[in-house]
Scaffold this active site. Structure first.
Site, PDB file in Angstrom:
ATOM      1  N   LEU A   1       0.662  -1.560  -0.009  1.00 32.09           N
ATOM      2  CA  LEU A   1       0.072   0.180  -0.146  1.00 32.09           C
ATOM      3  C   LEU A   1       0.594   1.290  -0.197  1.00 32.09           C
ATOM      4  O   LEU A   1       1.702   1.120   1.080  1.00 32.09           O
ATOM      5  CB  LEU A   1      -0.706  -0.525   1.365  1.00 32.09           C
ATOM      6  CG  LEU A   1      -1.491   0.682   1.456  1.00 32.09           C
ATOM      7  CD1 LEU A   1      -3.137   0.959   0.792  1.00 32.09           C
ATOM      8  CD2 LEU A   1      -2.354   1.027   3.019  1.00 32.09           C
ATOM      9  N   HIS A   2       0.839   2.895  -0.761  1.00 32.49           N
ATOM     10  CA  HIS A   2       1.357   3.231  -0.386  1.00 32.49           C
ATOM     11  C   HIS A   2       0.732   4.415  -1.479  1.00 32.49           C
ATOM     12  O   HIS A   2      -0.018   4.471  -2.289  1.00 32.49           O
ATOM     13  CB  HIS A   2       1.986   3.417  -1.809  1.00 32.49           C
ATOM     14  CG  HIS A   2       2.272   3.201  -3.349  1.00 32.49           C
ATOM     15  ND1 HIS A   2       2.356   1.560  -3.318  1.00 32.49           N
ATOM     16  CD2 HIS A   2       2.165   3.955  -4.218  1.00 32.49           C
ATOM     17  CE1 HIS A   2       2.650   1.343  -4.423  1.00 32.49           C
ATOM     18  NE2 HIS A   2       2.411   2.898  -5.286  1.00 32.49           N
ATOM     19  N   PHE A   3       0.674   5.851  -0.432  1.00 34.39           N
ATOM     20  CA  PHE A   3      -0.341   6.954  -1.399  1.00 34.39           C
ATOM     21  C   PHE A   3       0.841   7.796  -2.064  1.00 34.39           C
ATOM     22  O   PHE A   3       1.791   7.906  -2.155  1.00 34.39           O
ATOM     23  CB  PHE A   3      -0.028   7.884   0.122  1.00 34.39           C
ATOM     24  CG  PHE A   3      -1.282   7.989   0.937  1.00 34.39           C
ATOM     25  CD1 PHE A   3      -2.492   8.160   1.148  1.00 34.39           C
ATOM     26  CD2 PHE A   3      -1.420   6.788   2.285  1.00 34.39           C
ATOM     27  CE1 PHE A   3      -4.025   7.536   1.331  1.00 34.39           C
ATOM     28  CE2 PHE A   3      -2.033   6.416   2.756  1.00 34.39           C
ATOM     29  CZ  PHE A   3      -3.021   7.031   2.470  1.00 34.39           C
TER      30      PHE A   3
END
Ligand SMILES: [Zn+2]
Length: 170
Positions: free
Chosen positions: A120-122
């Site tokens: 997961l990464h913004f």
């Protein structure tokens, strides 16, 4: 008009990424900051790095330190710390790069365009009035006015000042 200067495309063409191997958010060094890997900040909960293939100058990636794919995999502590770090990232970018706005988002799953779906990464992408980011999608050209290592050095100064709450180091 700005010059078109896209050194990262050359790195991409040369396959420079392959030498790092594995998951970019968990570099072997595990260092709190790492100029080679463009890691600006790392603690036990969150990691912030500059995107080596940016859509705009200052394009940051913010990820949990844990290798998890989905929002529901985050515990409450991680979720709140990541939101706090999101606030910090935008504040630091505002100070140094004076953007007029931001695009902030998550690509969850390969179908949604995630380059690294397992972690997961913004994406935090600064925007300026009259910027040329549309070219990234329409012409495969990105207009980046500053070299990425120079941006790294400017932002690092403030990322090194972050003092997280004690809870962040649990
Ligand atoms: Zn990972």
């Amino acid at each position: 008009m700005k010059n078109l200067w896209t050194p990262w495309r050359m790195e991409y063409i040369l396959g420079d990424e392959e030498k790092y191997g594995g998951c970019i958010f968990e570099a072997a060094s595990g260092k709190a900051c790492d100029r080679d890997m463009l890691v600006l900040y790392r603690d036990s909960v969150a990691v912030v790095m500059l995107n080596r293939f940016p859509y705009a100058n200052g394009h940051l990636l913010l990820a949990p330190s844990r290798h998890v794919a989905d929002l529901e995999d985050l515990d409450q502590h991680e979720a709140s710390e990541l939101m706090e770090m999101l606030r910090t990232c935008t504040a630091i970018l505002k100070k140094h790069l004076l953007p007029d706005g931001f695009n902030i988002g998550l690509n969850l799953g390969e179908t949604a365009g995630a380059g690294l779906a397992e972690h997961l990464h913004f994406h935090i992408v600064p925007r300026w009035d009259g910027d040329h980011n549309f070219m990234a999608t329409t012409a495969g050209i990105r207009t980046i006015p500053e070299h990425i290592t120079r941006t790294f050095d400017r932002l690092l100064e403030d990322f090194q000042k972050i003092t997280r709450t004690a809870a962040a180091y649990k």
